[in-house]
Design an enzyme around this catalytic site. Sequence first.
Site, PDB file in Angstrom:
ATOM      1  N   GLU A 163      -4.844  -4.708  10.961  1.00 53.00           N
ATOM      2  CA  GLU A 163      -3.793  -3.699  11.106  1.00 53.00           C
ATOM      3  C   GLU A 163      -4.015  -2.924  12.406  1.00 53.00           C
ATOM      4  O   GLU A 163      -4.795  -1.951  12.427  1.00 53.00           O
ATOM      5  CB  GLU A 163      -3.829  -2.720   9.933  1.00 53.00           C
ATOM      6  N   ASN A 216       0.868  -1.182   0.000  1.00 51.47           N
ATOM      7  CA  ASN A 216       0.000   0.000   0.000  1.00 51.47           C
ATOM      8  C   ASN A 216       0.905   1.233   0.000  1.00 51.47           C
ATOM      9  O   ASN A 216       1.517   1.553   1.020  1.00 51.47           O
ATOM     10  CB  ASN A 216      -0.892  -0.040   1.258  1.00 51.47           C
ATOM     11  N   TRP A 217       0.973   1.909  -1.146  1.00 50.35           N
ATOM     12  CA  TRP A 217       1.884   3.061  -1.255  1.00 50.35           C
ATOM     13  C   TRP A 217       1.318   4.317  -0.602  1.00 50.35           C
ATOM     14  O   TRP A 217       2.002   5.324  -0.496  1.00 50.35           O
ATOM     15  CB  TRP A 217       2.200   3.343  -2.735  1.00 50.35           C
ATOM     16  N   LYS A 218       0.034   4.251  -0.201  1.00 47.40           N
ATOM     17  CA  LYS A 218      -0.616   5.430   0.414  1.00 47.40           C
ATOM     18  C   LYS A 218      -0.431   6.643  -0.509  1.00 47.40           C
ATOM     19  O   LYS A 218      -0.443   6.477  -1.726  1.00 47.40           O
ATOM     20  CB  LYS A 218      -0.086   5.652   1.832  1.00 47.40           C
ATOM     21  N   HIS A 272      -9.362   1.364   5.482  1.00 47.74           N
ATOM     22  CA  HIS A 272      -8.046   1.524   6.118  1.00 47.74           C
ATOM     23  C   HIS A 272      -8.210   2.472   7.307  1.00 47.74           C
ATOM     24  O   HIS A 272      -8.993   3.424   7.242  1.00 47.74           O
ATOM     25  CB  HIS A 272      -7.040   2.074   5.108  1.00 47.74           C
ATOM     26  N   SER A 295       3.916  -1.963  10.291  1.00 39.53           N
ATOM     27  CA  SER A 295       5.375  -1.985  10.435  1.00 39.53           C
ATOM     28  C   SER A 295       6.007  -3.317  10.022  1.00 39.53           C
ATOM     29  O   SER A 295       6.976  -3.767  10.639  1.00 39.53           O
ATOM     30  CB  SER A 295       5.791  -1.602  11.861  1.00 39.53           C
ATOM     31  N   GLY A 348       3.041  -1.137   4.237  1.00 37.38           N
ATOM     32  CA  GLY A 348       3.007   0.279   3.892  1.00 37.38           C
ATOM     33  C   GLY A 348       4.382   0.769   3.472  1.00 37.38           C
ATOM     34  O   GLY A 348       4.848   0.494   2.363  1.00 37.38           O
ATOM     35  N   GLY A 349       5.057   1.458   4.383  1.00 40.14           N
ATOM     36  CA  GLY A 349       6.339   2.100   4.082  1.00 40.14           C
ATOM     37  C   GLY A 349       7.335   1.234   3.321  1.00 40.14           C
ATOM     38  O   GLY A 349       7.914   1.673   2.320  1.00 40.14           O
ATOM     39  N   GLY A 370       3.017   2.471  10.752  1.00 34.64           N
ATOM     40  CA  GLY A 370       3.949   3.575  10.538  1.00 34.64           C
ATOM     41  C   GLY A 370       4.740   3.956  11.785  1.00 34.64           C
ATOM     42  O   GLY A 370       5.379   5.004  11.820  1.00 34.64           O
ATOM     43  N   GLU A 377      -6.521   4.817   8.283  1.00 34.80           N
ATOM     44  CA  GLU A 377      -6.268   6.224   7.954  1.00 34.80           C
ATOM     45  C   GLU A 377      -7.508   6.857   7.320  1.00 34.80           C
ATOM     46  O   GLU A 377      -7.706   8.062   7.413  1.00 34.80           O
ATOM     47  CB  GLU A 377      -5.036   6.323   7.035  1.00 34.80           C
TER      48      GLU A 377
HETATM   49  P1  13P Z   1       3.379   0.523   7.588  1.00 34.84           P
HETATM   50  O1  13P Z   1       3.864  -0.780   6.994  1.00 34.84           O
HETATM   51  O2  13P Z   1       4.082   1.721   7.022  1.00 34.84           O
HETATM   52  O3  13P Z   1       3.346   0.470   9.073  1.00 34.84           O
HETATM   53  O4  13P Z   1       1.852   0.695   7.106  1.00 34.84           O
HETATM   54  C1  13P Z   1       0.974  -0.351   7.277  1.00 34.84           C
HETATM   55  C2  13P Z   1      -0.268  -0.030   6.537  1.00 34.84           C
HETATM   56  O5  13P Z   1      -1.014   0.855   6.937  1.00 34.84           O
HETATM   57  C3  13P Z   1      -0.557  -0.771   5.301  1.00 34.84           C
HETATM   58  O6  13P Z   1      -1.853  -0.543   4.870  1.00 34.84           O
END
Ligand code: 13P
Length: 238
Positions: free
Chosen positions: A162, A8-10, A95, A200, A221-222, A168, A97
Amino acid sequence: MKKLIVGNWKMNGEPECSSKPTKFDEIYPSHARDHLDIVLCPPSLLIPGMMELCRNANIQLGSQNCHYLDKGAYTGEISAGMLKNFNVKFVILGHSERRAMGETSEEVSLKAIKVSEEDLTPIVCVGENLEIRNAGQAHKFVSEQIEKSIATLNKDFIIAYEPIWAIGTGVTASIDDIRNMHIEIRKIIGPDIKILYGGSVNIKNAADILKVENVNGVLVGGASLDMVDFAFIAKAAG
Ligand code: 13P
C-alpha cells in the site's frame, strides 16, 4: 492462486453496519464466488455482531490490529487469541496509519508471530511515502520493511503493498508501478504467498489492477464501506 478481496473499514462503522455482510451476499451471492475469498475488517466492536451474518454470507472476518502478547496490563489492546474466539481469521498488521502512530517493523514482526501461533493469517502492510518514491528508493525501502516485518515468520502470511501516497487520496499507483513492485516483493517471499495491492482501489480501477501479474487480491479502504462498490470490486476479480 485464489484471489483475496479484503475490506478495511478503518475507524468507520455504526452499529447498523453489522448487517452489511448480508447486503453483500444479496448483491454477489456466495455460490457465484467460489473462486474468491472475501474478508471484512470492521472496527473490533462490530466483530461479535457480525460473526453469524458473515458465516451465513461466506465472508471471513479480519481485525485491523492486535497485540503481540496473550494478555495482561495493556490498556486498550486486544490479543490474537481474543480475536480467534470471535471467529476472526485474518489480522491486518503494520498498516501505514498505525506505523505513522509509531508502530515499528520489529513490533509488526512480533505481532505476526503471535497471530500465526493462533493459526490466524497476518496481512502485513508495507509501502513507501512519496519522498522515498521520488528518490528512487521505493523497492529498497519496501524490501527492507518486509524483511524486518516478517523476520522469523515461517507460517502462512499475506503481504499488502500500500503506497502511502495512494491511500485515501484518489491517486492510484500506475499499473507499471504496481507490476514492478509486486515483482520485487515476489522475489523476496517466493511463489506461494499472496500479495495484495491497496491504495484508492475503486470500481473503476479494480479490474485493471486485479489483472496485473503477481496481484493476488486487493485491500480496499473507503470503497469497502459501500457494499455495492465492494461487491463490484470483488466481481472485477473475474
Ligand atoms: P483507500 O482504499 O481508502 O485508499 O485505503 C486503502 C487502505 O489503506 C486499505 O488498508
